[in-house]
Design an enzyme around this catalytic site. Structure first.
Site, PDB file in Angstrom:
ATOM      1  N   GLY A  93      -6.222   1.187 -27.595  1.00 27.00           N
ATOM      2  CA  GLY A  93      -6.618   1.267 -28.990  1.00 27.00           C
ATOM      3  C   GLY A  93      -8.113   1.139 -29.233  1.00 27.00           C
ATOM      4  O   GLY A  93      -8.544   1.075 -30.389  1.00 27.00           O
ATOM      5  N   TYR A 125      -9.461  14.149 -32.408  1.00 25.46           N
ATOM      6  CA  TYR A 125     -10.185  13.831 -33.635  1.00 25.46           C
ATOM      7  C   TYR A 125      -9.432  14.208 -34.902  1.00 25.46           C
ATOM      8  O   TYR A 125      -9.786  13.744 -35.988  1.00 25.46           O
ATOM      9  CB  TYR A 125     -11.584  14.460 -33.570  1.00 25.46           C
ATOM     10  N   PHE A 412     -24.377  18.533 -29.730  1.00 28.47           N
ATOM     11  CA  PHE A 412     -25.175  17.314 -29.841  1.00 28.47           C
ATOM     12  C   PHE A 412     -24.402  16.118 -29.338  1.00 28.47           C
ATOM     13  O   PHE A 412     -23.180  16.161 -29.179  1.00 28.47           O
ATOM     14  CB  PHE A 412     -25.640  17.075 -31.283  1.00 28.47           C
TER      15      PHE A 412
END
Length: 412
Positions: A93, A125, A412
């Site tokens: 987690g 994500y 990036f």
């Protein structure tokens, strides 16, 4: 064993070497001292989160402070990066705790209405509300099989070979002239230009050092290209690959001149491009578009952090008046009903309302549609956006679109 007992703290400059080691482990790459120094030059320790296991860096997540061009506007955006957890600490987690804390801190600071990232693994994500908003085109061009229209060069124009790091002012001048209208571009100060143009030998994959060419007129530079070449020969002769890093042009004549130059470099038979827009003009210039070898890949992922500010900040392609019912389980202040109204100029407001709902979705879908590349109607067809008022999806999808596709130019 879970990671609830592992504290997460703000990083310091002294953590950088350990963070670099962790990222090397996670991404299976041993950074050279030069790479470590270059990447450390843009590291912002105050925006770094460290999972600290007995003084060791077991996990990390960070952000850069930069601007992002969105449809019709340039916004402060948290550029999320340097995310990873040691293999020994997976499934505890830690990543979830770091990503959730990061988003809450970005929201609490109130500076950046959106966060943006490149995903190493795309399924990760979406769990935190990031939507795929900026797909990109990759091309592997068979250079001898494509031709551009024969057009005379602009009067007084010339091409000048340069070393990119030596002409940052000229490159920056062109980039800044265009940045406000190029969705998906990020701001670059001097520090970021040096990072983007860094030419570390261990990262060349057997190719040459970086080359550059400026397209200039009597009024100054109007475009540039950056590339390197991977030399090769086969039984039939030369077989080099031109690896195009960036092509920036202020007008069609400059664009054609730069691509004609890149596609006719001696001894090369292939040109590869990894950061092109889905509507890249080259597709509509060459005589054999199949020979561009175009494929679509994911690029920028957007997370709406401050929903009313984010939706009001960008411009819209058509008038719209729609009530959105949004769900955001992490940043609950984004949840609820919002009336988005945009006029014919594209200017918008977004305010809370109790009016009947037109469309229902999660914050992820709004992130996916935010840069104008992913139609809300496509998300509706997928069932992730629900239309509750007839024709609301068509009008909202038209408004969220944009006249040019986003152009992700750098990881990036």
């Amino acid at each position: 064993m879970d990671g609830t007992g592992t504290p997460i703290r703000v990083g310091t400059a002294e953590d950088w070497d350990a963070i670099s080691d962790l990222l090397g482990n996670v991404f299976h790459h041993t950074a050279s001292p030069e790479e470590r120094d270059v990447e450390g030059s843009v590291f912002e320790p105050e925006r770094s989160l460290v999972a600290d296991d007995a003084g060791g860096v077991a996990g990390h997540a960070a952000a850069y402070t930069r601007e992002l061009t969105v449809p019709g506007a340039v916004l402060p955006a948290a550029h999320v990066t340097l995310v990873g957890v040691l293999p020994t600490h997976r499934r505890r987690g830690l990543l979830t705790r770091m990503m959730q804390r990061q988003l809450r801190e970005i929201a609490a600071a109130g500076r950046e209405p959106v966060a943006v990232l490149w995903a190493s693994e795309t399924k990760i994500y979406q769990r935190f509300g990031y939507g795929h908003a900026g797909p990109r085109l990759r091309m592997t061009i068979t250079t001898r099989e494509v031709r551009l229209p024969e057009t005379p060069p602009a009067a007084g124009s010339r091409m000048r070979m340069v070393r990119p790091l030596e002409v940052i002012p000229e490159l920056s001048k062109v980039y800044e002239q265009l940045r406000a209208t190029r969705t998906g571009w990020s701001s670059r100060d001097e520090r970021w230009w040096r990072f983007v143009l860094s030419d570390i030998e261990s990262q060349r994959e057997g190719a040459t050092a970086q080359y550059g060419v400026l397209h200039e007129t009597a009024d100054g530079p109007t475009g540039y290209a950056i590339w390197r070449v991977k030399g090769d020969w086969n039984d039939q002769g030369p077989d080099a690959e031109v690896r195009v890093r960036e092509v920036v042009a202020a007008d069609p004549a400059t664009y054609r001149a730069l691509w004609r130059f890149l596609l006719t470099i001696d001894l090369a038979r292939t040109a590869s491009v990894h950061f092109a827009a889905l509507d890249e003009p080259l597709q509509y210039l060459v005589d054999e578009p199949r020979r561009l070898g175009a494929t679509v890949a994911d690029g920028l992922w957007i997370r709406i952090v401050d929903l009313p500010r984010a939706l009001a900040a960008r411009s819209y392609a058509a008038p719209v008046d729609v009530v959105l019912d949004v769900t955001d389980p992490l940043l609950t202040e984004n949840s609820g009903r919002w009336r988005l109204t945009a006029d014919a100029s594209g200017s918008a407001t977004c305010t809370r309302t109790e009016d009947p709902v037109d469309l229902a979705c999660t914050v992820l879908e709004l992130g996916a549609a935010y840069l104008g590349a992913v139609p809300l109607a496509a998300l509706g067809a997928a069932g992730t956006v629900r239309e509750l008022t007839p024709d609301a999806l068509r009008t909202a999808s038209t408004a969220f679109g944009w006249h040019r596709m986003p152009n992700p130019t750098e990881v990036f």
